[in-house]
Design a protein around this motif. Structure first.
Motif, PDB file in Angstrom:
ATOM      1  N   VAL A  61      40.102  39.158  40.693  1.00  0.00           N
ATOM      2  CA  VAL A  61      40.104  39.684  39.325  1.00  0.00           C
ATOM      3  C   VAL A  61      39.824  38.532  38.365  1.00  0.00           C
ATOM      4  O   VAL A  61      40.480  37.492  38.406  1.00  0.00           O
ATOM      5  N   THR A  62      38.804  38.735  37.515  1.00  0.00           N
ATOM      6  CA  THR A  62      38.405  37.696  36.584  1.00  0.00           C
ATOM      7  C   THR A  62      38.095  38.320  35.224  1.00  0.00           C
ATOM      8  O   THR A  62      38.128  39.545  35.063  1.00  0.00           O
ATOM      9  N   ARG A  63      37.813  37.477  34.249  1.00  0.00           N
ATOM     10  CA  ARG A  63      37.545  37.953  32.899  1.00  0.00           C
ATOM     11  C   ARG A  63      36.187  38.652  32.833  1.00  0.00           C
ATOM     12  O   ARG A  63      35.276  38.336  33.594  1.00  0.00           O
ATOM     13  N   TYR A  64      36.070  39.606  31.909  1.00  0.00           N
ATOM     14  CA  TYR A  64      34.793  40.271  31.702  1.00  0.00           C
ATOM     15  C   TYR A  64      33.700  39.230  31.481  1.00  0.00           C
ATOM     16  O   TYR A  64      33.853  38.289  30.695  1.00  0.00           O
ATOM     17  N   GLY A  65      32.603  39.385  32.225  1.00  0.00           N
ATOM     18  CA  GLY A  65      31.480  38.471  32.106  1.00  0.00           C
ATOM     19  C   GLY A  65      31.560  37.258  32.997  1.00  0.00           C
ATOM     20  O   GLY A  65      30.617  36.463  33.047  1.00  0.00           O
ATOM     21  N   HIS A  66      32.679  37.092  33.732  1.00  0.00           N
ATOM     22  CA  HIS A  66      32.870  35.918  34.578  1.00  0.00           C
ATOM     23  C   HIS A  66      32.703  36.228  36.061  1.00  0.00           C
ATOM     24  O   HIS A  66      32.959  35.380  36.904  1.00  0.00           O
ATOM     25  N   GLY A  67      32.244  37.426  36.389  1.00  0.00           N
ATOM     26  CA  GLY A  67      32.088  37.802  37.784  1.00  0.00           C
ATOM     27  C   GLY A  67      30.831  37.210  38.409  1.00  0.00           C
ATOM     28  O   GLY A  67      29.881  36.852  37.706  1.00  0.00           O
ATOM     29  N   VAL A  68      30.862  37.069  39.721  1.00  0.00           N
ATOM     30  CA  VAL A  68      29.682  36.681  40.497  1.00  0.00           C
ATOM     31  C   VAL A  68      29.622  37.599  41.714  1.00  0.00           C
ATOM     32  O   VAL A  68      30.613  38.246  42.076  1.00  0.00           O
ATOM     33  N   ASP A  69      28.449  37.665  42.331  1.00  0.00           N
ATOM     34  CA  ASP A  69      28.287  38.540  43.489  1.00  0.00           C
ATOM     35  C   ASP A  69      29.009  37.980  44.706  1.00  0.00           C
ATOM     36  O   ASP A  69      28.846  36.805  45.059  1.00  0.00           O
ATOM     37  N   CYS A  70      29.819  38.815  45.324  1.00  0.00           N
ATOM     38  CA  CYS A  70      30.473  38.490  46.588  1.00  0.00           C
ATOM     39  C   CYS A  70      30.156  39.601  47.580  1.00  0.00           C
ATOM     40  O   CYS A  70      30.014  40.774  47.197  1.00  0.00           O
ATOM     41  N   ARG A  71      30.080  39.244  48.857  1.00  0.00           N
ATOM     42  CA  ARG A  71      29.692  40.220  49.872  1.00  0.00           C
ATOM     43  C   ARG A  71      30.892  40.926  50.499  1.00  0.00           C
ATOM     44  O   ARG A  71      30.830  42.113  50.802  1.00  0.00           O
ATOM     45  N   ARG A  72      31.964  40.200  50.714  1.00  0.00           N
ATOM     46  CA  ARG A  72      33.107  40.783  51.425  1.00  0.00           C
ATOM     47  C   ARG A  72      34.358  40.896  50.576  1.00  0.00           C
ATOM     48  O   ARG A  72      35.310  41.577  50.959  1.00  0.00           O
ATOM     49  N   ILE A  73      34.386  40.241  49.446  1.00  0.00           N
ATOM     50  CA  ILE A  73      35.548  40.291  48.549  1.00  0.00           C
ATOM     51  C   ILE A  73      35.152  41.042  47.291  1.00  0.00           C
ATOM     52  O   ILE A  73      34.180  40.694  46.617  1.00  0.00           O
ATOM     53  N   GLU A  74      35.902  42.062  46.976  1.00  0.00           N
ATOM     54  CA  GLU A  74      35.615  42.891  45.792  1.00  0.00           C
ATOM     55  C   GLU A  74      35.957  42.125  44.511  1.00  0.00           C
ATOM     56  O   GLU A  74      37.023  41.515  44.420  1.00  0.00           O
ATOM     57  N   VAL A  75      35.060  42.169  43.546  1.00  0.00           N
ATOM     58  CA  VAL A  75      35.285  41.502  42.269  1.00  0.00           C
ATOM     59  C   VAL A  75      35.577  42.546  41.195  1.00  0.00           C
ATOM     60  O   VAL A  75      34.810  43.500  41.008  1.00  0.00           O
ATOM     61  N   VAL A  76      36.694  42.359  40.499  1.00  0.00           N
ATOM     62  CA  VAL A  76      37.111  43.237  39.405  1.00  0.00           C
ATOM     63  C   VAL A  76      37.138  42.419  38.127  1.00  0.00           C
ATOM     64  O   VAL A  76      37.671  41.298  38.120  1.00  0.00           O
ATOM     65  N   GLU A  77      36.584  42.942  37.048  1.00  0.00           N
ATOM     66  CA  GLU A  77      36.647  42.259  35.756  1.00  0.00           C
ATOM     67  C   GLU A  77      37.671  42.960  34.873  1.00  0.00           C
ATOM     68  O   GLU A  77      37.779  44.191  34.885  1.00  0.00           O
ATOM     69  N   ALA A  78      38.429  42.152  34.117  1.00  0.00           N
ATOM     70  CA  ALA A  78      39.533  42.706  33.331  1.00  0.00           C
ATOM     71  C   ALA A  78      39.691  41.927  32.028  1.00  0.00           C
ATOM     72  O   ALA A  78      38.973  40.964  31.755  1.00  0.00           O
ATOM     73  N   GLY A  79      40.662  42.352  31.208  1.00  0.00           N
ATOM     74  CA  GLY A  79      40.844  41.802  29.874  1.00  0.00           C
ATOM     75  C   GLY A  79      41.542  40.465  29.847  1.00  0.00           C
ATOM     76  O   GLY A  79      42.476  40.208  30.601  1.00  0.00           O
TER      77      GLY A  79
END
Length: 386
Positions: free
Chosen positions: A56-74
């Motif tokens: 879980v990272t800040r909105y706009g701070h995500g990167v593509d991952c293949r096996r780990i799900e990325v969630v953006e939050a406040g």
């Protein structure tokens, strides 16, 4: 220079050298903070076995991952996406077993991004408290102290949820001093702060707390997991027997005989209570040939300085089971120790001068012999004034 500084903290560079060995069981990767997604990708690129997880990272701070799900939050104010991620973190951690590994990737911003309020609080409560702390200009350590105690995931609670799995935390720090308990409010770090500390922060900055939160902090029902503390454990046991406890702390150092004499004077001044202390005292050998250790020498000096005071008992032991050169953890004394020693023909002061404290307590039958305890923190001294 700025570009060089940022590049030096690139997760692709700093994470791989510190990865642990894969476990026999499953590997769960949970990541929180502004660097969470890039830290998760760094693990993915190097991990030799199967992994699963959530970042879980800040909105706009995500990167593509293949096996780990990325969630953006406040961030800096938490939102429903962050709360949902925190709930999933706790559920996933709770499914781990003793052969599994929780690899927790932590970076600055995790306090706001990973939010799961204590029962009775809701997200709006947490947002209002967060906003008030920010507007008050509270230092990050004080902000996190309060946030930990209002959270179901911070202050070591994520690690507790993962038990009995092994937990390894890799942190990219954004706080002065790099205290793991402060970075992101320490979801996997034991917490040294208390409910009383959290309540003091709220009062210091005039933070309005919901009634359920204020009551829980006042009653201490939302305490966070704490590190192992031998003095705290001893104090808790004493309180079950209705003794008042005076804790002198775990950092006492100096000559054992000097500490013994000083604590004898302290015992004379105290009302009924238990005075406990820890630390590592020393013995400077001035007359070789005697057998003993710092705890036994402390007690012998204490005995002499008390001069048979009728209301004082004491114990002093090394937590590893061996006190210096003595084949004992330590010993205990009572009001009759000095009289018994003299009646048996011993000269306590001469034995202290010769550092022969082991023989003193051995002849009295007052040694504490445990054998190896298979742990080792520091010494424990307790003086009971009745």
């Amino acid at each position: 220079m700025f570009e060089a500084a940022v590049a030096a903290a690139d997760p692709a560079k700093v994470v791989p050298p510190h990865l642990p060995l894969p476990p026999r069981g499953r590997t769960l990767v949970l990541a929180a903070g502004k660097a969470a997604a890039s830290m998760a990708r760094a693990v993915e690129q190097c991990w030799p076995n199967d992994i699963e997880g959530i970042a879980v990272t800040r909105y706009g701070h995500g990167v593509d991952c293949r096996r780990i799900e990325v969630v953006e939050a406040g961030h800096p104010l938490p939102d429903a996406a962050g709360q949902g991620a925190a709930s999933r973190f706790l559920s996933a951690a709770a499914r781990l077993g003793c052969d599994d590994l929780l690899l927790f990737l932590l970076s600055g911003g995790a306090s706001a991004l990973l939010v799961e309020p204590q029962p009775g609080l809701n997200l709006d409560d947490k947002r209002a408290i967060n906003r008030a702390l920010l507007e008050a200009g509270a230092p990050i350590g004080e902000m996190n102290c309060l946030r930990k105690h209002l959270s179901a995931v911070k202050g070591g609670r994520l690690a507790a949820a993962a038990a009995p799995a092994r937990v390894v935390t890799l942190a990219i720090s954004d706080v002065p001093g790099d205290d793991p308990a402060i970075i992101g409010s320490g979801p996997t770090a034991a917490d040294l702060t208390s409910c009383a500390d959290a309540l003091a922060v709220a009062d210091r900055y005039d933070i309005a707390l919901p009634e359920v939160a204020r009551t829980a902090l006042e009653q201490g029902t939302w305490e966070t997991p704490r590190p192992a503390d031998v003095l705290a454990a001893a104090a808790a046991m004493a309180r079950t027997m209705d003794f008042e406890v005076v804790n002198l702390g775990a950092d006492i150092q100096g000559e054992a005989r000097d500490i013994g004499a000083a604590q004898a004077e302290l015992a004379r001044q105290h009302a009924p209570s238990v005075v406990i202390s820890g630390g590592e005292t020393t013995v400077t050998i001035s007359a070789p040939g005697g057998v003993g250790g710092p705890n036994l020498e402390y007690l012998l000096a204490l005995v002499l300085a008390l001069e048979g005071a009728p209301n004082v008992h004491a114990i002093a032991c090394d937590t590893d089971g061996l006190d210096g050169s003595a084949a004992a953890a330590g010993a205990y004394i009572g009001p009759d120790t000095l009289a018994r020693a003299r009646a048996s023909g011993m000269d306590p002061r001469d034995m202290l001068t010769r550092h022969d404290s082991y023989k003193f307590f051995q002849q009295l039958g007052d040694l504490v012999v445990t054998g190896p305890t298979r742990t080792n923190v520091n010494d424990l001294r307790a003086v009971l004034i009745t």
